[in-house]
Enzyme design. Structure first.
Site, PDB file in Angstrom:
ATOM      1  N   SER A  43       0.912  -1.079  -0.021  1.00 13.36           N
ATOM      2  CA  SER A  43      -0.096  -0.052  -0.082  1.00 13.36           C
ATOM      3  C   SER A  43       0.877   1.486   0.027  1.00 13.36           C
ATOM      4  O   SER A  43       1.600   1.564  -0.832  1.00 13.36           O
ATOM      5  CB  SER A  43      -0.829  -0.125   1.296  1.00 13.36           C
ATOM      6  OG  SER A  43      -1.981   0.976   1.118  1.00 13.36           O
ATOM      7  N   HIS A  62      -8.657   1.230   0.689  1.00 15.28           N
ATOM      8  CA  HIS A  62      -8.792   0.334  -0.441  1.00 15.28           C
ATOM      9  C   HIS A  62     -10.127  -0.157  -0.983  1.00 15.28           C
ATOM     10  O   HIS A  62     -10.336  -1.176  -1.183  1.00 15.28           O
ATOM     11  CB  HIS A  62      -7.877  -0.720  -0.366  1.00 15.28           C
ATOM     12  CG  HIS A  62      -6.339  -0.387  -0.413  1.00 15.28           C
ATOM     13  ND1 HIS A  62      -5.786   0.127  -1.406  1.00 15.28           N
ATOM     14  CD2 HIS A  62      -5.441  -0.364   0.741  1.00 15.28           C
ATOM     15  CE1 HIS A  62      -4.347   0.438  -0.970  1.00 15.28           C
ATOM     16  NE2 HIS A  62      -4.230   0.241   0.304  1.00 15.28           N
TER      17      HIS A  62
END
Length: 309
Positions: free
Chosen positions: A93, A198
């Site tokens: 990420s 996300h």
């Protein structure tokens, strides 16, 4: 020396005191820390050293903190081992931005600005939505996707076999946690996070980050960088902008990213970040791979000794 793949930590790995021993003992580390404080207009290092926990955990602070920690760790490793050059890079990420900075895709300052803005945009999206996340343990991807579809949530992170994270509105995540066993998933744990990372709830952050990326100078990475969104190396300027943008609402395909390296013959990894989260995930994805974790001076010394052999 066989050059390993370098991996950088994602949000959640931060901890009070991170990089303190490096910054207090190394001029190289101090220089990067000073650059960061100057560029951001506040003392990031003070937050990293002293907290408090809520301040460091804030998305707008922990993302640049982890970015700085990762790049200090890499700089000190290269200082000790001048011949060290990673074979490739990836990050979980937020860590994908650190990986790109390590590959000279963009400058240290530009990357810092991006992660600072990204953190702020995601914080704003969290405040504007009622989102949550849950970790699903002991369920394969097919079962998780069936549950996600039934409860209208998104698959956020495919972290390791039997460890997948879902993301969405609090109401829908609660429903997914309640129904997980009906879909053959052994355990569902709601996570202590500020919002639905996300997932589609981050759409506003994605749009704002896209604008920032348009104004960022991007070059071809010096080493391959595998993107979370595609689980493949990215090369062109357009592809890098696209994958870093799409990653905000898209799934982190960590299992496939690590598998890409394994399939390419890379079985040696170095994790730079607080804790050993990535080492744990790699062990589940590729049990035969080796991972050296670097988070402080003691682990850096141990890594240098191991890599020098």
């Amino acid at each position: 020396m066989t050059q390993p793949v370098i991996l950088f930590s994602g949000q959640g790995a931060q901890k009070i005191g991170m990089a303190r021993d490096w910054i207090e003992s190394s001029a190289t580390a101090r220089d990067l820390a000073n650059q960061a404080d100057l560029a951001l207009g506040y003392s990031l290092t003070e937050i990293m050293f002293e907290g408090p926990e809520e301040k460091l955990t804030a998305t707008s602070h922990c993302q640049p903190a982890l970015y700085l920690h990762g790049l200090i760790g890499l700089a000190l490793l290269k200082e000790r081992l001048p011949d060290f050059k990673p074979a490739a890079a990836a990050g979980l990420s937020l860590g994908e931005f650190t990986a790109h900075a390590a590959a000279y895709t963009f400058s240290f300052e530009d990357g810092l600005r991006l992660v600072s803005r990204r953190g702020t945009f995601m914080e704003e999206a969290c405040n504007a939505t009622d989102g949550a996340m849950a970790a699903l343990i002991g369920g394969d991807e097919e079962k998780v996707r069936a549950l996600a579809e039934a409860t209208d949530v998104d698959v956020a992170n495919l972290n390791a076999p039997g460890q997948i994270v879902i993301s969405g509105t609090t109401q829908n995540i609660d429903a997914a946690v309640a129904q997980a066993k009906d879909f053959g998933i052994r355990r569902a744990i709601k996570l202590n996070v500020a919002g639905a990372y996300h997932s589609r709830l981050m759409a506003s952050a994605q749009e704002k980050l896209a604008e920032e990326l348009v104004n960022t100078i991007i070059t071809t990475p010096a080493i391959p960088v595998v993107a979370n969104f595609t689980a493949k190396p990215v090369g062109s300027e357009g592809e890098i902008r696209s994958t870093l943008t799409s990653q905000v609402t898209g799934s982190v395909r960590w299992i496939e990213s690590i598998q890409h390296f394994i399939d390419a013959g890379h079985t040696s990894f170095i994790e730079i970040g607080p804790g050993k989260v990535l080492a744990g995930l790699v062990a589940k994805i590729a049990p035969s791979a080796t991972v050296i974790s670097i988070e402080d001076q003691a682990s850096l010394d141990a890594a240098v000794e191991q890599l020098s052999q």
